[in-house]
Design a protein around this motif. Structure first.
Motif, PDB file in Angstrom:
ATOM      1  N   SER A  87      50.933  27.544  38.987  1.00  0.00           N
ATOM      2  CA  SER A  87      49.917  27.598  37.940  1.00  0.00           C
ATOM      3  C   SER A  87      48.758  28.462  38.400  1.00  0.00           C
ATOM      4  N   GLN A 139      44.595  29.600  36.978  1.00  0.00           N
ATOM      5  CA  GLN A 139      43.526  29.447  35.992  1.00  0.00           C
ATOM      6  C   GLN A 139      42.279  30.151  36.501  1.00  0.00           C
ATOM      7  N   TYR A 140      41.666  30.939  35.612  1.00  0.00           N
ATOM      8  CA  TYR A 140      40.390  31.564  35.968  1.00  0.00           C
ATOM      9  C   TYR A 140      39.340  30.492  36.195  1.00  0.00           C
ATOM     10  N   ASP A 188      37.828  26.732  32.440  1.00  0.00           N
ATOM     11  CA  ASP A 188      37.163  25.616  31.802  1.00  0.00           C
ATOM     12  C   ASP A 188      35.685  25.956  31.747  1.00  0.00           C
ATOM     13  N   THR A 198      51.302  33.037  33.796  1.00  0.00           N
ATOM     14  CA  THR A 198      50.194  33.216  32.860  1.00  0.00           C
ATOM     15  C   THR A 198      48.946  32.637  33.494  1.00  0.00           C
ATOM     16  N   ILE A 199      47.828  33.343  33.376  1.00  0.00           N
ATOM     17  CA  ILE A 199      46.557  32.836  33.893  1.00  0.00           C
ATOM     18  C   ILE A 199      45.822  32.171  32.738  1.00  0.00           C
ATOM     19  N   GLU A 200      45.559  30.890  32.887  1.00  0.00           N
ATOM     20  CA  GLU A 200      44.843  30.142  31.867  1.00  0.00           C
ATOM     21  C   GLU A 200      43.364  30.518  31.874  1.00  0.00           C
ATOM     22  N   GLU A 201      42.718  30.363  30.728  1.00  0.00           N
ATOM     23  CA  GLU A 201      41.278  30.627  30.633  1.00  0.00           C
ATOM     24  C   GLU A 201      40.505  29.599  31.452  1.00  0.00           C
TER      25      GLU A 201
END
Length: 65
Positions: free
Chosen positions: A8, A10-11, A61, A56-59
């Motif tokens: 996973s 995430q930015y 929080d 995929t890089i999640e946006e």
């Protein structure tokens, strides 16, 4: 280079400014914070996997990790 097992990504926006400061990833079951630096081998691998369509890089929080 051997492929990294990134499960996973995430930015992270540490300052809640709307600007991503790094990417939090899970690599081989451990959390890593990866700088947005093309010279960093982990960042380069993240970009490679995104380009290949396998990650995929999640946006970010709202300023929280």
């Amino acid at each position: 280079m051997e492929q990294m097992n990134i499960t996973s990504a995430q930015y992270v926006d540490l300052n809640s400014t709307g600007t991503n400061t790094c990417i939090k990833i899970i690599l081989d079951g451990q959390e890593w914070s990866v700088p947005l630096d093309h010279a960093n081998r982990h960042y380069a691998e993240i970009l490679r996997q995104v380009e290949a369509g396998t990650l995929t890089i999640e946006e970010a929080d709202n300023g929280s990790e």
